[in-house]
Design an enzyme around this catalytic site. Structure first.
Site, PDB file in Angstrom:
ATOM      1  CD  GLU B 194       9.490  -2.715   2.096  1.00 52.61           C
ATOM      2  OE1 GLU B 194      10.049  -3.402   1.567  1.00 52.61           O
ATOM      3  OE2 GLU B 194       8.661  -2.893   3.261  1.00 52.61           O
ATOM      4  CG  ASN B 279      10.154   0.127   5.962  1.00 57.62           C
ATOM      5  OD1 ASN B 279      11.107   0.263   4.567  1.00 57.62           O
ATOM      6  ND2 ASN B 279      10.405  -0.366   6.180  1.00 57.62           N
ATOM      7  CG  ASP B 326       6.649   1.224   3.920  1.00 61.09           C
ATOM      8  OD1 ASP B 326       7.463   1.557   4.776  1.00 61.09           O
ATOM      9  OD2 ASP B 326       6.403   1.240   3.092  1.00 61.09           O
TER      10      ASP B 326
END
Lengths: 174, 609
Positions: B194, B279, B326
């Protein structure tokens, strides 16, 4: 569930930003009371006087929702309700004035070793939206705004894909 | 008696066939059913125990023998290790304490270790300061600390033997995963998907901590350790060069994520390690297109099979090219031997984030089965078995719907139909047992700028309980515990739970499966039917793994409770009732009504006869 630092080009309500930068320059130098008074000078009602009509909100409150969801939710949980990681913000209008709230966001906080709120002082998107976030959270905390993504007063409800189909699906099933 | 005899045969068979590359000590420990020497129970990731002292007939007498508070509040993932020396080894989330507890003295602390870590890493840990546990081999314990320090400890006294730097928190890198020892190497991934990190998997020398190789998840083939002429994809050579670079716009691969933060498994016979990558960078798919068209963003969300000695990729399988949801592809790759159409195959099974249960051939990466284990899954209708690519449902394509458009009711959520909670596999039933999530989402991508060390997400999410697919399900449920046939691609049974089931499962020869709930119940169910046979309320929600072992003739079950992780962040306040606007009565519970923070180890046994 996630948040982020967003690009400035996506900011809405940029008209306030000049005043806000002035506010921030005060906060950065630690003059919280002065900052609050500048905010008040801008007309405090403008900052916290959200409008909620039939679950729809004014643009600034929506911007606050959006900024909260992008940035704050990943720790403080959906809709300001708190999580196992960071506290609920549903008492925000009682616990902090806008100036205090803004100072916490800018400076971060170490509550105890291992429990850290980061500083957002360098995050222009967050700093430009602090008033909006406070406005949104106040609407939530006062019980005037429910959970989830609010619509904006006067805007078409056109952004949500699949919703219409979903509703018609439900209708045909029953 | 018969059972013990057959173990002996099995152990001899394994010892003969195992190659010198496996860590001999660890392999030996794994072959002894009394021990639980790796986080997943064995190299194959099966989380299965041959112990049967605790079984279907007596599990109702299972009792807590002692408990131990870790003194740490955050989410406790992973579980205790037991290697036959009378001590139980446990770890905690940040600050990553390690304890050796005396099994013969109700958990007296034999030694403890607490590193002095830079707490500035905490803001770059996306989903709580979790840690998935210790690894053990040859008298050494290994832990990947949050601040990216990989540490080897002496298991006798907790002294630090060596430390290695595995990442940089100022770039958003952190560590949450459990290392795995293979041969003379400690294998370690990275977290930070992230934060736009560039994912990597690294091997360190088990004796010295020296770095032996590092393989990136994206970028040129040399960095990925992929040979397009040799490395296979769907059973054929990859063919094209540098796909880890060319399937991205500009230099986007440099912040292309693909962080391998889940579990690593190992086949000692084929001498290959297996893991999945996370991801691809930003969650806004529009920023990952090439010339305005979807691009594969290789090698994010990819299963890698690598040579543990050199890191070279033997084969790759990208589960989700051009991710739009995601669907972080890190879930554990269970190595199972199966029969398909009368033929014995070396299989690799995944209960995946995507809601699909995959079965691959672990020798060449060929896709054999891809079926939905969570019926609500709607982002893709199916997989094309020739190309191995998903048939994406355009209605739920967040890229087609567009930037700043809220695409609603996508199933599953970004949390996945299953997250990091490792599943179990019983060779006796041939089934996989897994705690899963029944949650859907609205997903709104937005343009995001990259700044090193800052979140690089670019989508907002709203989560909601998945709609029930049939009238037998529990109203408002957000999780289930399922038995899955990996060959048929069919669910055999399922038990609904109020919240996502975020704990690692255990299957045993005692005809039992175990799992923990987010409210804090540890449960034993009949492995054949899912019928609940026993439950115990631990002090906090369980996101740890249920482990078992035997000491001095007694079988134990042990689990860390301590709610947190992404589950705790997302579900503490409960989810919005998706039907609210339609006038239905909501029944969607808030986790905070059931549990509070706090790490505790609970150790269970049967009462003395």
């Amino acid at each position: 569930m996630f948040s982020t630092k967003a690009s400035l080009t996506k900011m809405r309500g940029a008209g306030y930003s000049g005043v806000r930068w002035l506010v921030w320059s005060f906060v950065f130098t630690g003059l919280m009371f002065a900052a609050s008074s500048v905010v008040a000078g801008e007309d405090d009602d403008d900052i916290t006087d959200y409008t909620v009509e039939d679950g729809k909100v004014d643009q600034a409150t929506f911007d606050g929702y959006e900024a909260y969801t992008r940035v704050c939710q990943s720790c403080h949980g959906p809709d300001g309700l708190g999580s196992s990681f960071a506290p609920s913000l549903m008492d925000i209008s009682q616990s902090r004035t806008l100036g205090e709230f803004a100072a916490t966001v800018a400076n971060g906080q170490e509550i105890q070793p291992g429990q850290v709120m980061p500083s957002f002082a360098d995050d222009e998107y967050v700093m430009n939206n602090v008033n909006n976030i406070y406005r949104y959270l106040t609407a939530r905390a006062e019980g005037d705004l429910g959970r989830g993504r609010p619509d904006v007063i006067g805007e078409e409800q056109g952004d949500d894909k699949n919703k219409e189909e979903e509703e018609s699906d439900n209708g045909s099933e029953e | 008696m018969l059972r013990e005899f057959s173990y002996a045969i099995a152990a001899i068979g394994l010892a003969v066939s195992a190659q010198a590359h496996a860590n001999e000590n660890l392999l030996e420990l794994q072959e002894n059913p009394e021990y639980w020497s790796t986080q997943l129970g064995n190299y194959q990731g099966n989380r299965f125990s041959k112990l049967d002292q605790i079984n279907r007939d007596n599990v109702d007498e299972l009792s807590a023998q002692w408990q131990f508070s870790t003194g740490v509040l955050r989410g406790h993932e992973g579980g205790p290790l037991y290697v036959g020396d009378g001590k139980l080894y446990i770890h905690t989330p940040f600050p990553n304490k390690v304890f050796a507890l005396d099994l013969e003295d109700n958990g007296r602390v034999v030694w403890s270790y607490e590193p002095d870590q830079d707490s500035r890493v905490i803001p770059v840990m996306c989903c709580d300061t979790v840690n998935r546990g210790l690894a053990y081999a040859d008298g050494r314990l290994f832990i990947g600390q949050a601040d990216n320090t990989l540490v080897a400890l002496d298991s006798e006294d907790g002294e630090v033997l060596w430390e290695a730097e595995n990442g940089d928190h100022t770039k958003g890198e952190s560590n949450t995963m459990s290392p795995l020892v293979v041969g003379d190497k400690v294998i370690m991934g990275i977290s930070g998907g992230e934060f736009g990190v560039r994912g990597h998997l690294t091997a360190y020398n088990v004796e010295t901590g020296e770095r032996e190789w590092r393989a990136y998840s994206n970028g040129p083939d040399e960095d990925v350790k992929l040979d397009p002429e040799e490395t296979l994809m769907m059973g054929e050579p990859v063919g094209e060069e540098d796909l880890g670079e060319t399937t991205w716009p500009d230099e986007e691969w440099e912040r292309g994520g693909g962080a391998p933060w889940g579990w690593v498994t190992y086949d000692p016979e084929l001498d290959l390690i297996y893991y999945g990558t996370g991801n691809p960078g930003t969650w806004n798919p529009d920023q990952r297109t090439v010339d305005g068209e979807p691009a594969d963003n290789k090698w994010a969300i990819t299963v890698f099979a690598r040579d543990p000695d050199t890191g070279e990729a033997k084969w790759v399988y990208q589960k989700v090219p051009f991710d739009e949801w995601d669907y972080d592809g890190v879930n554990e790759n269970q190595l199972i031997d199966v029969e398909i159409d009368g033929e014995q195959r070396k299989g690799l099974a995944i209960i995946d984030r995507t809601g699909f249960g995959f079965l691959l051939d672990r020798e060449n990466g060929e896709l054999l089965v891809a079926e939905k284990f969570a019926e609500e899954t709607n982002w893709a209708d199916s997989y094309d078995m020739e190309t191995g690519r998903p048939n994406v449902n355009e209605e739920y394509s967040t890229w087609r719907q567009g930037v700043d458009v809220n695409t609603t009711d996508i199933c599953p959520t970004a949390m996945g139909a299953k997250n990091m909670q490792p599943s179990a596999y019983s060779p006796e039933t041939g089934l996989i047992y897994a705690g899963i999530n029944r949650i859907c989402m609205d997903y709104e991508p937005y343009e995001v700028d990259y700044t090193a060390g800052q979140p690089y997400v670019g989508a907002t999410l709203n989560m909601k309980p998945a709609p029930l697919q049939d009238e037998n399900g529990m109203e408002g449920r957000m999780g289930s515990f399922i038995a899955w046939d990996p060959v048929k691609g069919e669910k055999v049974w399922e038990v609904d739970e109020r919240f996502a089931v975020w704990s690692g499962a255990l299957a045993t020869a005692g005809d039992l499966a175990f799992y923990g709930t987010l409210e804090g119940h540890l449960k034993a169910v009949d492995i054949e039917t899912g019928e609940e046979l026993w439950s115990f309320k631990t002090p906090s929600g369980i996101i740890g793994n249920v482990n078992t072992f035997q000491h001095e003739g007694k079988q134990y079950i042990a689990v860390l409770s301590g709610v947190g992780g992404w589950a705790g962040i997302g579900l503490a306040a409960g989810l919005e009732d998706p039907e609210e606007g339609l006038g239905a009565v909501g029944a969607f519970s808030a986790l905070e009504d059931y549990t509070e923070l706090g790490g505790v180890l609970t150790v269970f046994t049967l009462p003395d006869a």
